[in-house]
Design a protein around this motif. Sequence first.
Motif, PDB file in Angstrom:
ATOM      1  N   GLU A 137      -5.921  -2.063 -31.801  1.00 27.06           N
ATOM      2  CA  GLU A 137      -6.413  -2.780 -32.987  1.00 27.06           C
ATOM      3  C   GLU A 137      -6.653  -1.845 -34.165  1.00 27.06           C
ATOM      4  O   GLU A 137      -6.296  -2.170 -35.305  1.00 27.06           O
ATOM      5  N   VAL A 138      -7.250  -0.680 -33.913  1.00 26.81           N
ATOM      6  CA  VAL A 138      -7.535   0.246 -35.011  1.00 26.81           C
ATOM      7  C   VAL A 138      -6.236   0.828 -35.569  1.00 26.81           C
ATOM      8  O   VAL A 138      -6.076   0.939 -36.787  1.00 26.81           O
ATOM      9  N   VAL A 139      -5.299   1.206 -34.702  1.00 30.63           N
ATOM     10  CA  VAL A 139      -4.011   1.732 -35.172  1.00 30.63           C
ATOM     11  C   VAL A 139      -3.295   0.673 -36.009  1.00 30.63           C
ATOM     12  O   VAL A 139      -2.791   0.961 -37.100  1.00 30.63           O
ATOM     13  N   TRP A 144      -0.494  21.242 -37.639  1.00 29.95           N
ATOM     14  CA  TRP A 144      -1.809  21.849 -37.412  1.00 29.95           C
ATOM     15  C   TRP A 144      -2.136  21.910 -35.915  1.00 29.95           C
ATOM     16  O   TRP A 144      -3.292  21.856 -35.517  1.00 29.95           O
ATOM     17  N   GLY A 145      -1.113  21.971 -35.070  1.00 30.89           N
ATOM     18  CA  GLY A 145      -1.317  22.027 -33.629  1.00 30.89           C
ATOM     19  C   GLY A 145      -1.679  20.688 -33.009  1.00 30.89           C
ATOM     20  O   GLY A 145      -2.086  20.633 -31.849  1.00 30.89           O
ATOM     21  N   ASN A 146      -1.535  19.607 -33.765  1.00 30.20           N
ATOM     22  CA  ASN A 146      -1.891  18.269 -33.297  1.00 30.20           C
ATOM     23  C   ASN A 146      -0.672  17.361 -33.322  1.00 30.20           C
ATOM     24  O   ASN A 146       0.279  17.602 -34.062  1.00 30.20           O
ATOM     25  N   LEU A 147      -0.722  16.303 -32.531  1.00 32.15           N
ATOM     26  CA  LEU A 147       0.328  15.297 -32.575  1.00 32.15           C
ATOM     27  C   LEU A 147       0.000  14.353 -33.723  1.00 32.15           C
ATOM     28  O   LEU A 147      -1.029  13.691 -33.728  1.00 32.15           O
ATOM     29  N   MET A 148       0.878  14.337 -34.721  1.00 32.75           N
ATOM     30  CA  MET A 148       0.649  13.616 -35.967  1.00 32.75           C
ATOM     31  C   MET A 148       1.583  12.421 -36.059  1.00 32.75           C
ATOM     32  O   MET A 148       2.752  12.506 -35.680  1.00 32.75           O
ATOM     33  N   PHE A 149       1.059  11.330 -36.585  1.00 34.54           N
ATOM     34  CA  PHE A 149       1.849  10.130 -36.842  1.00 34.54           C
ATOM     35  C   PHE A 149       1.748   9.836 -38.332  1.00 34.54           C
ATOM     36  O   PHE A 149       0.648   9.795 -38.883  1.00 34.54           O
ATOM     37  N   THR A 150       2.910   9.652 -38.976  1.00 32.27           N
ATOM     38  CA  THR A 150       2.906   9.410 -40.415  1.00 32.27           C
ATOM     39  C   THR A 150       3.559   8.075 -40.735  1.00 32.27           C
ATOM     40  O   THR A 150       4.434   7.593 -40.007  1.00 32.27           O
ATOM     41  N   TYR A 151       3.117   7.512 -41.847  1.00 37.43           N
ATOM     42  CA  TYR A 151       3.679   6.270 -42.357  1.00 37.43           C
ATOM     43  C   TYR A 151       4.323   6.590 -43.702  1.00 37.43           C
ATOM     44  O   TYR A 151       3.625   6.962 -44.648  1.00 37.43           O
ATOM     45  N   GLU A 152       5.637   6.491 -43.772  1.00 37.80           N
ATOM     46  CA  GLU A 152       6.382   6.781 -44.994  1.00 37.80           C
ATOM     47  C   GLU A 152       5.954   8.107 -45.618  1.00 37.80           C
ATOM     48  O   GLU A 152       5.737   8.209 -46.818  1.00 37.80           O
ATOM     49  N   GLY A 153       5.787   9.135 -44.779  1.00 39.62           N
ATOM     50  CA  GLY A 153       5.457  10.470 -45.244  1.00 39.62           C
ATOM     51  C   GLY A 153       3.979  10.741 -45.465  1.00 39.62           C
ATOM     52  O   GLY A 153       3.600  11.847 -45.816  1.00 39.62           O
ATOM     53  N   THR A 154       3.139   9.754 -45.245  1.00 38.75           N
ATOM     54  CA  THR A 154       1.697   9.920 -45.438  1.00 38.75           C
ATOM     55  C   THR A 154       1.009   9.925 -44.081  1.00 38.75           C
ATOM     56  O   THR A 154       1.299   9.091 -43.223  1.00 38.75           O
ATOM     57  N   HIS A 155       0.068  10.859 -43.896  1.00 40.74           N
ATOM     58  CA  HIS A 155      -0.658  10.954 -42.626  1.00 40.74           C
ATOM     59  C   HIS A 155      -1.388   9.654 -42.322  1.00 40.74           C
ATOM     60  O   HIS A 155      -2.087   9.112 -43.186  1.00 40.74           O
ATOM     61  N   ALA A 156      -1.229   9.186 -41.107  1.00 47.10           N
ATOM     62  CA  ALA A 156      -1.888   7.963 -40.666  1.00 47.10           C
ATOM     63  C   ALA A 156      -2.863   8.264 -39.528  1.00 47.10           C
ATOM     64  O   ALA A 156      -4.054   8.009 -39.639  1.00 47.10           O
ATOM     65  N   VAL A 157      -2.343   8.820 -38.432  1.00 43.20           N
ATOM     66  CA  VAL A 157      -3.119   9.021 -37.212  1.00 43.20           C
ATOM     67  C   VAL A 157      -2.762  10.381 -36.626  1.00 43.20           C
ATOM     68  O   VAL A 157      -1.625  10.824 -36.741  1.00 43.20           O
TER      69      VAL A 157
END
Length: 134
Positions: free
Chosen positions: A110-112, A46-59
Amino acid sequence: MRTILRSGPLVDAWFDMLRPEQQDLARTLREIIVAAAPTLAMSIKWGNLMFTYEGTHAVAIVMHKDHANLQFFNGAALAERFPELEGTGRGVRHLRFRYRYPVDEELVHEVVHACVELMELSPRTGPGALTEEH
């Protein structure tokens, strides 16, 4: 069906398209996220830098004209612990950062960390889960 491209050059190109003040903030946020949760996979979606955890959106790092949001897809579950989180949606909350202003690195870390810890305890699966396929 669309898929996420994970190539390092694509992530590098995402940074290259940002204005200098946006690059500085985005790189700082990425460094903190990677330090707090090195197991997260990085991609562009979506034009954003995405971080996923085991295939699920996290941050996600979401850039705007005069600020950036650090979105937490399970942020609603973290809002009581972290009152700095903004937003009123069903699940997503964010931290807002203005360009050229200092980042509260300890808070972001801490939040991440809490976000990923919560995902490890209660992974989101089933209908409505935001995964790489969506």
